[in-house]
Design a protein around this motif. Structure first.
Motif, PDB file in Angstrom:
ATOM      1  N   LYS A  21      -5.912   5.419   9.132  1.00  0.00           N
ATOM      2  CA  LYS A  21      -6.099   5.075  10.707  1.00  0.00           C
ATOM      3  C   LYS A  21      -5.821   3.538  10.852  1.00  0.00           C
ATOM      4  O   LYS A  21      -5.103   3.113  11.949  1.00  0.00           O
ATOM      5  CB  LYS A  21      -7.672   5.101  10.921  1.00  0.00           C
ATOM      6  CG  LYS A  21      -7.745   4.981  12.529  1.00  0.00           C
ATOM      7  CD  LYS A  21      -9.246   5.109  13.008  1.00  0.00           C
ATOM      8  CE  LYS A  21      -9.378   5.023  14.671  1.00  0.00           C
ATOM      9  NZ  LYS A  21      -8.840   3.547  15.156  1.00  0.00           N
ATOM     10  N   LYS A  22      -6.184   2.628   9.936  1.00  0.00           N
ATOM     11  CA  LYS A  22      -5.731   1.277   9.860  1.00  0.00           C
ATOM     12  C   LYS A  22      -4.175   1.245   9.933  1.00  0.00           C
ATOM     13  O   LYS A  22      -3.897   0.215  10.506  1.00  0.00           O
ATOM     14  CB  LYS A  22      -6.359   0.632   8.809  1.00  0.00           C
ATOM     15  CG  LYS A  22      -6.503  -1.091   9.036  1.00  0.00           C
ATOM     16  CD  LYS A  22      -7.387  -1.705   7.681  1.00  0.00           C
ATOM     17  CE  LYS A  22      -7.101  -3.154   7.754  1.00  0.00           C
ATOM     18  NZ  LYS A  22      -7.689  -3.402   6.714  1.00  0.00           N
ATOM     19  N   ILE A  23      -3.436   1.976   9.076  1.00  0.00           N
ATOM     20  CA  ILE A  23      -1.979   1.841   8.861  1.00  0.00           C
ATOM     21  C   ILE A  23      -1.383   2.143  10.252  1.00  0.00           C
ATOM     22  O   ILE A  23      -0.596   1.729  10.828  1.00  0.00           O
ATOM     23  CB  ILE A  23      -1.504   2.661   7.517  1.00  0.00           C
ATOM     24  CG1 ILE A  23      -1.946   1.878   6.427  1.00  0.00           C
ATOM     25  CG2 ILE A  23      -0.038   2.748   7.762  1.00  0.00           C
ATOM     26  CD1 ILE A  23      -1.732   2.933   5.219  1.00  0.00           C
ATOM     27  N   ALA A  24      -2.058   3.569  10.901  1.00  0.00           N
ATOM     28  CA  ALA A  24      -1.502   3.936  11.962  1.00  0.00           C
ATOM     29  C   ALA A  24      -1.497   2.952  13.338  1.00  0.00           C
ATOM     30  O   ALA A  24      -0.959   2.761  14.189  1.00  0.00           O
ATOM     31  CB  ALA A  24      -2.353   5.366  12.231  1.00  0.00           C
ATOM     32  N   ASP A  25      -2.678   2.268  13.065  1.00  0.00           N
ATOM     33  CA  ASP A  25      -2.981   1.221  14.242  1.00  0.00           C
ATOM     34  C   ASP A  25      -2.194  -0.103  14.092  1.00  0.00           C
ATOM     35  O   ASP A  25      -2.265  -0.923  14.972  1.00  0.00           O
ATOM     36  CB  ASP A  25      -4.500   1.032  14.307  1.00  0.00           C
ATOM     37  CG  ASP A  25      -5.267   1.956  14.656  1.00  0.00           C
ATOM     38  OD1 ASP A  25      -4.706   2.926  15.203  1.00  0.00           O
ATOM     39  OD2 ASP A  25      -6.408   1.714  14.526  1.00  0.00           O
ATOM     40  N   THR A  26      -1.306  -0.189  12.989  1.00  0.00           N
ATOM     41  CA  THR A  26      -0.379  -1.276  12.987  1.00  0.00           C
ATOM     42  C   THR A  26       0.623  -1.408  13.827  1.00  0.00           C
ATOM     43  O   THR A  26       1.086  -2.349  14.174  1.00  0.00           O
ATOM     44  CB  THR A  26       0.132  -1.476  11.200  1.00  0.00           C
ATOM     45  OG1 THR A  26       0.693  -0.308  11.209  1.00  0.00           O
ATOM     46  CG2 THR A  26      -0.952  -1.627  10.425  1.00  0.00           C
TER      47      THR A  26
END
Length: 258
Positions: A21-26
């Motif tokens: 999720k953190k990568i998708a939110d970048t």
């Protein structure tokens, strides 16, 4: 059914949902409507991309992963391309339109993914991905660093590069032997160089091929005039030059050749 990671494809499947999720939110999702994920595997990152207000496409070379995605992500099925990213003509999909790139990249082709992105920079305003930590750090490093090199200069000529966070081996199946790093590339407002771009690439690559030598020695192949070689810039080693200085160097060589 789950997909078995294949060593020859450099597959390490991310299993930590919070990191996915953190990568998708970048991604900022500004300036484009489409996002292309490279090597989605079983879709741990894809799932979070599909929640975004953009159209997600995925490109995957592994037949087993493609089958898994088609069975488990029905709303994605017509945007799954069973192709080799490095060889596929992406304009068959994007028709010249802008798109972002994201992915947990196979380590063995990660640098080549960046080089293809640079070739297509007119269409790629944003790029976020997970690399081997050492490679991610190299791409984002500045002049004067021991790891600063060809990849750093060529990427930063067109993109602002930011190292975001480190990911430990334990969150992958199978775990790689090294840490991973996530970076973000944001295309510069001015991403056309004020010099001959082909010559710029040649100067950077030639300079770093003998990185311990001064540019006066490593750039001999360009048959520079004695007058030009007297310029103080040629007394430096390649890792001492900023991107702006490499552009300046290319302009000097360009004028010298005429």
């Amino acid at each position: 059914m789950s997909v078995k990671a294949k060593k020859h494809l450099g597959q390490h499947f991310l299993k930590d949902e919070s990191i996915a999720k953190k990568i998708a939110d970048t991604l900022s999702l500004k300036g484009y409507d489409d996002v292309l994920e490279i090597g989605p595997g079983m879709g741990v990152l894809t799932k979070y991309l599909l929640e975004k207000n953009t159209t997600t496409h995925v490109i995957e070379i592994d037949t087993e992963s493609v089958e898994y995605l088609k069975n488990n992500y029905l709303n994605l099925s017509d945007r799954i391309y069973e192709k080799d990213f490095l060889r596929y003509d992406l304009n068959l999909v994007f028709k010249g339109q802008s798109f972002a790139i994201i992915g947990n990249f196979p380590y063995n082709i990660s640098s080549q993914i960046v080089f293809k992105t640079l070739e297509m920079r007119n269409q790629i305003p944003e790029f976020s991905g997970m690399f081997q930590k050492e490679v991610a750090k190299r791409i984002c490093s500045k002049e004067g660093s021991k790891v600063y090199g060809i990849l750093s200069v060529l990427t930063q000529a067109f993109y602002d590069a930011e190292y975001l966070f480190t990911v430990p081996p334990s969150v992958f199946n199978p775990p790689p032997k090294v840490d991973s790093g996530v970076l973000l590339l944001t295309r510069k407002e001015s991403y056309n160089l004020p010099c001959d771009e082909k010559l710029f690439f040649r100067v950077v690559k030639t300079g770093f091929q003998q990185r311990r030598k001064t540019l006066r020695n490593s750039l001999k192949v360009f048959n520079l005039s004695d007058n030009l070689k007297a310029n103080t810039i040629f007394g430096q080693r390649p890792e001492q030059l900023s991107v702006a200085q490499f552009i300046e160097l290319t302009l000097l060589i360009e004028k010298d050749e005429k």
